[in-house]
Design an enzyme around this catalytic site. Structure first.
Site, PDB file in Angstrom:
ATOM      1  N   ASP B 143       0.849  -1.186   0.000  1.00 42.39           N
ATOM      2  CA  ASP B 143       0.000   0.000   0.000  1.00 42.39           C
ATOM      3  C   ASP B 143       0.886   1.238   0.000  1.00 42.39           C
ATOM      4  OD1 ASP B 143      -1.828  -2.064   0.433  1.00 42.39           O
ATOM      5  OD2 ASP B 143      -3.018  -0.912   1.882  1.00 42.39           O
ATOM      6  N   LYS B 206      -6.716   3.300  -3.502  1.00 46.13           N
ATOM      7  CA  LYS B 206      -7.134   3.328  -2.103  1.00 46.13           C
ATOM      8  C   LYS B 206      -7.291   4.784  -1.692  1.00 46.13           C
ATOM      9  CE  LYS B 206      -5.163   2.021   2.421  1.00 46.13           C
ATOM     10  NZ  LYS B 206      -4.083   1.278   3.091  1.00 46.13           N
ATOM     11  N   LYS B 242     -10.114   0.224  -2.655  1.00 40.51           N
ATOM     12  CA  LYS B 242     -10.039   0.065  -1.200  1.00 40.51           C
ATOM     13  C   LYS B 242     -10.321   1.380  -0.496  1.00 40.51           C
ATOM     14  CE  LYS B 242      -6.932  -1.166   2.638  1.00 40.51           C
ATOM     15  NZ  LYS B 242      -5.617  -1.657   3.031  1.00 40.51           N
TER      16      LYS B 242
END
Lengths: 486, 306, 293
Positions: B143, B206, B242
């Protein structure tokens, strides 16, 4: 994709029906005249049905000339003896009280509206009923402030207002009519539409419970003949009508040579214009909301879509894609997006136009969807390959049918948008502020929605140009329809 | 990377559609009116659990803390039968190895934040080293954060190249690109950053680090879903989504699932393509499931906090 | 030998031109002494049509002109009228007014024009509104001209009735087709000459003389006329107009006002012939981000 058409193993919404066990609908409704429920002098009743399953909901009194006369007399008496001599601030408090009581019964009103009109519970719960309540609340406050609304002029109430409302927003239209009339000091005889009388009658019950003096609001149900009797009654000072342009014209003619004041809120064939720099996804949503809101039973529906040629393909494909995620079905299901067509009659009209569109050579698109077996339903429908001269692009269909035309330049689209006998509303989608102001200026319509569509508010005047009628409802401008200048 | 684009970054950015925020709010409000009942709700709750990246990203994280969280990831609430596990745990690079060994023999993945998370204020060499370290420690997913400063300064090329470089450093690990939308402020920026990230090679986009408010608002997630949708319509390639930060209730999670379903379709409703970055969401969902089964409203005292 | 006087030919006024009626017909109204007022154009249906076409053509540039500029042009009419006062007084007297009444009427007409000139860039501020809607939208309502407006001037008033009815309508950006008082037509035509010499663009005001009975049905049924202002007193004629108006849902306004009164003027004569247009636009509320770093 409808719920009937679900995929295996995928996540689908279970039915989520709004409960109906808290609502009270009488088997039979009489006329509400002079604060009492009275039998129609004809002794005749008609049935109101649920357009989503064709089941009879209730029996409704069919008022005739004699009943209208009784109602007008009651309204006149209430006007002279009570309402016009009451201090304005007291008048305001009655109207506030009605707003509050409506709020308390909001859920019941929403469910009954959905049952009677076929509109989705989502809309009646989130849009129709709150707006109706708010309309009363808004106009209540005007009652004792009328002097501020008309600079340098003295105003007086008119007397008895005859009001005829349509079936597309039954309760909301009743509110649009009754609230400003009462605030300005008039008394009212209201004739609801024959296919959707129930919420107006529930409103009568609320008004009865509010302790509003008898005769200030009278509700006489019936058909066109009942409305005609109201229009032609000699002791009515004002007629307010919302409905088709054809009937509006009949009323305008009937009132020629009389001193009755008139406001008309009639049909439309409003343009929704998408420029290439528009926020495209929100524009697509605006198109959906413009034409499929309330199954397209909206006088200001954005029924003529104009898309700039260089983005037409993109917009149309997004539009078709979006249609797939609209749920059509039982209006009482909280997840239904497209409900039932209001009546068999209207469904036939819509279907006639769809056939006509096909005959005219336009290309039709409907998302795959299974229509419920009972009730009146019409899938969301798009027509491409439509010309300005196609009948389906000219006449008001009053259903979920959108015609799509493309344009190249701003001049062209202004000309085409204005090229209509109607002038109720228009939508403009572009990021360019200067263009929005230009378009807002150039479009001959009473309401311009820029980067939005089908928004309503009690503070905001609504009404049309040209054959879409005259007079405004809502806001300070909506008061003018219910006063005379002295 | 850019050659594959066949357009300049500038062209890519200017092709991003503008976003009308009020329109987005209205659309999102409609998702929130969806009423999810009965079996549909149970299915959604279990699906939601299985999409969680159980997260701890604190300076005070210790092996003990991470190990306990990993146990929870595999044993959400053993009292309830047929529960899925969460999708992954999400930790700092220094905790990857610990998480990996704690999760051995489970299907739960290990995701690691990297690239000088959360601010991303470090040179590319540091970010690459950070990423490579996490991958070498066994991270299944990375991430990363984008350089918001560079983005806001208009250095889109830099942001694009950086994402592409990190992607290359990921090897087989899937790359989630954190836009930190709370710092981008406008939805127009969110859309532009989404397009940048997707075209630069993100497997997932995300919303947030969880360190900035507002985090994963539905407006922001909706805007990102539309970017994914447009990319899919154009290329046929799926990108994952996400939302992270702020989704702490089952209700909000279900609203998100509704949104994914209606914007992207059921195909996206697996943890392959959709994740929740959250720490307290799992217990709220568990309480809801228990409530559905027992008909009794629940207390957090009966659900483990790890 | 005394000089032979030149007698004025009274023509109609369409699109900034002074044509004779296309029909070639004339009528000769007389004053109360039986004297013929002149050979006046007996305008035809086609003249009405031509006037409406001219008015429609003029609407764009007139309605979009800066309000301040409209005010200046209206004021210019007053200046021109002041300069030709004597001629109007003479014509009014010839039509039967006393000298005193004629002078008073012309003065009042000039003052009324000045009054409406001043309104041009002010009425909008009074009749517009910003509406505080509950959603995140900026919402405002503005007045817009209705378009082409037909005006039927009162039979008993040659100048002040015409001025009082026409000025508020054009002040608001409409263009007009005026049917002059049938039997008192002189000032109407001379007023057209005043308009012509002021800066009023051609087609903004079109003035026809002739038989109201003949012209009114054409004007009131015309599908390209948006509104009608009736200054007459005949209820039957008004009823007919109102019935004809239905064809395209024309707005009809009837005034039974004594225009010779000093206060027979006001904002409402402008605002009656305005449409209210409401415009919505979203308001983006962004911000509120906080950092926890």
């Amino acid at each position: 994709m409808t719920k009937e058409n679900r995929q295996v193993d995928s996540w689908e919404y279970a039915p989520s029906l709004e409960s109906t066990n808290h609502i009270h609908i009488k088997k039979r409704y009489e006329l509400f005249i002079n604060g009492e429920w009275v039998k129609p002098s004809s002794g005749k009743y008609f049935e109101t049905i649920n357009p989503a399953n064709e089941e009879v909901i209730s029996e409704i009194a069919h008022g005739n000339e004699e009943d209208i006369d009784r109602a007008v007399k009651a309204a006149r008496k209430a006007y002279t003896e009570v309402w016009s001599v009451m201090p304005a601030a007291e008048r305001a408090k009655y109207i506030y009280r009605i707003a509050r009581l409506m709020h308390e019964q909001a859920r019941e009103l929403a469910v009954i509206e959905t049952l009677d009109a076929g509109k989705t519970i989502r809309e009646s719960r989130d849009i129709d009923v709150p707006l109706a309540c708010n309309h009363f609340f808004y106009y209540a406050g005007w009652a004792d402030k009328l002097a501020y609304a008309f600079p340098n002029r003295k105003v007086e109430s008119l007397g008895v207002a005859g009001q005829i409302i349509p079936w597309n927003f039954p309760l909301l239209m009743a509110a649009w009519k009754i609230a400003p009339a009462l605030a300005a000091g008039n008394t009212v005889v209201l004739k609801p539409a024959e296919t959707t009388p129930l919420t107006a009658l529930k409103l009568a019950e609320i008004i009865e419970a509010s302790g509003l003096p008898p005769g200030v609001v009278n509700i006489v149900t019936g058909y066109g003949d009942t409305g005609a009797a109201l229009v032609n009654h000699l002791d009515v000072d004002k007629i307010a009508f919302t409905g088709s342009t054809n009937v509006g014209k009949i009323i305008q003619k009937a009132l020629a040579g009389t001193s009755k004041k008139l406001t008309l809120e009639l049909g439309g064939k409003s343009a929704n214009i998408i420029f290439d720099d528009a926020p495209i996804d929100q524009a697509v949503e605006g198109i959906i909301n413009g034409i499929f809101f309330n199954q397209g039973h909206v006088c200001c529906a954005g029924s003529r879509l104009f898309v700039q040629e260089n983005v037409a393909e993109k917009v149309i494909s997004k539009l078709k894609e979006r249609l797939k995620s609209l749920y059509l079905g039982d209006p009482l299901d909280k997840n239904t997006d497209v409900g039932a067509i209001n009546s068999k009659n209207q469904l036939e009209t819509i279907e006639r136009y769809i056939q006509l569109g096909k005959n005219e050579g336009a290309e039709m698109y409907q998302p795959a969807c299974v229509l419920p077996k009972k009730g009146f339903f019409c899938p969301p429908t798009l027509f491409t390959n439509v010309a300005q001269s196609s009948v389906i692009a000219q006449e008001e269909i009053f259903g979920p049918v959108l015609t799509i035309q493309t344009f190249r330049t701003i001049d062209e689209v202004i000309q085409k948008a204005n090229n209509s006998p109607y002038g109720l509303a228009a939508g403009v989608w572009t990021e360019k502020g200067a263009r929005i102001f230009n378009m807002a200026n150039q479009l001959n319509a009473g309401v311009i929605w820029a980067n939005t569509y089908n928004k309503f508010d009690p503070t905001s005047p609504f009404g049309g140009y040209k054959e879409s009628g005259f007079g405004r409802e809502g806001g300070v401008h909506g008061l003018a329809a219910y006063v005379k200048f002295i | 990377m850019k050659k594959e684009l066949q357009q300049s970054i500038e062209e890519l950015i200017s092709a991003s559609p503008t976003i009308d925020k009020v329109g987005v709010e209205e659309r999102v409000a409609r998702f929130q009116t969806r009423s999810i009942k009965g079996d549909s709700k149970l299915q959604a709750l279990k699906m939601g659990l299985n999409m969680i990246d159980l997260t701890t990203l604190e300076g005070k994280d210790t092996p003990g803390k991470v190990q306990q969280m990993c146990y929870k990831a595999m044993h959400l609430h053993d009292e309830l039968a047929n529960l899925p596990t969460v999708a992954a745990v999400c930790v700092y690079p220094s905790m990857v190895k610990i998480a990996k060994s704690a999760l051995v023999n489970s299907s739960v993945k290990v995701a690691s934040v990297s690239t000088a998370f959360p601010s991303g204020q470090a040179p590319l060499s540091v970010k690459l080293a950070d990423t490579t370290f996490a991958v070498n420690e066994g991270a299944d997913e990375i991430d990363m954060v984008i350089s918001r400063g560079k983005f806001l300064a208009g250095e889109y090329d830099y942001v694009f190249d950086e994402i592409a470089a990190i992607k290359a450093a990921c090897g087989n690990a899937r790359l989630k690109v954190i836009l930190e939308t709370g710092e981008l402020l406008t939805l127009d920026n969110v859309r532009k950053a989404s397009d940048l990230a997707i075209y630069a090679g993100a497997d997932f986009i995300k919303t947030s680090t969880g360190k900035i408010q507002p985090a994963a608002t539905m407006q922001v997630t909706f805007t990102m879903l539309l970017a994914i949708k447009d990319y899919f319509d154009k290329t046929g390639k799926m990108i994952g989504m996400k939302p992270a930060g702020g989704i702490s209730t089952a209700k909000l999670a279900i609203h998100n699932l509704v949104m994914v379903k209606e914007v992207l379709g059921n195909e996206w409703l697996t943890n392959q393509w959709f994740r929740f970055g959250a720490s307290s969401l799992a217990n709220d969902i568990l309480m809801q499931i228990r409530k559905l089964e027992t008909g009794v409203y629940q207390s957090s005292d009966y659900f483990s906090i790890d | 030998m005394s000089r032979l006087e030149i007698v004025k030919t009274y023509k109609i006024y369409i699109g900034g031109q002074f044509p004779r009626t296309e029909s070639g017909r004339y009528y000769s109204p007389v004053n109360k002494d039986g004297k013929v007022l002149g050979n006046i154009c007996l305008s035809s249906r086609k003249d009405v049509r031509n006037a409406v076409v001219a008015a429609r053509k003029a609407i764009g540039s007139w309605s979009e002109r800066a309000a301040f500029n409209r005010g200046q042009i209206l004021y210019r009419i007053a200046e021109m009228l002041e300069g030709r006062k004597a001629q109007f007084v003479e014509e009014l007297q010839f039509q039967g007014s006393s000298k005193q009444a004629a002078e008073a009427e012309v003065n009042l007409a000039i003052d009324r024009i000045v009054y409406y000139a001043g309104w041009c860039d002010k009425y909008q501020a009074i009749v517009s509104s910003v509406n505080p809607v509950a959603s995140s939208h900026f919402n405002f309502s503005v007045a817009e001209p209705m378009g082409v407006v037909g005006i039927i001037v009162p039979e008993n008033s040659s100048l002040i009735g015409l001025v009082s009815l026409v000025l508020p309508v054009i002040c608001g950006g409409n263009t007009v087709v005026v049917l002059a008082a049938e039997n008192l037509p002189l000032c109407a035509v001379t007023f057209a000459e005043v308009l012509h010499s002021s800066d009023v663009p051609g087609g903004v005001i079109n003035i026809l003389t002739g038989s109201t009975k003949e012209m009114t049905p054409t004007l009131s049924t015309h599908m390209d006329v948006n509104a009608l202002v009736y200054g007459g007193t005949d209820p039957l004629e008004l009823k007919e107009i109102q019935e004809n108006a239905v064809l395209n849902v024309k707005r009809v306004f009837a005034y039974l006002t004594d225009w010779t009164k000093a206060d027979a003027q006001g904002l409402h004569f402008i605002s009656d012939v305005q449409e209210i247009k409401t415009i919505w636009h979203p308001i983006e509320n962004v911000g509120g981000a906080t950092s926890n770093y």
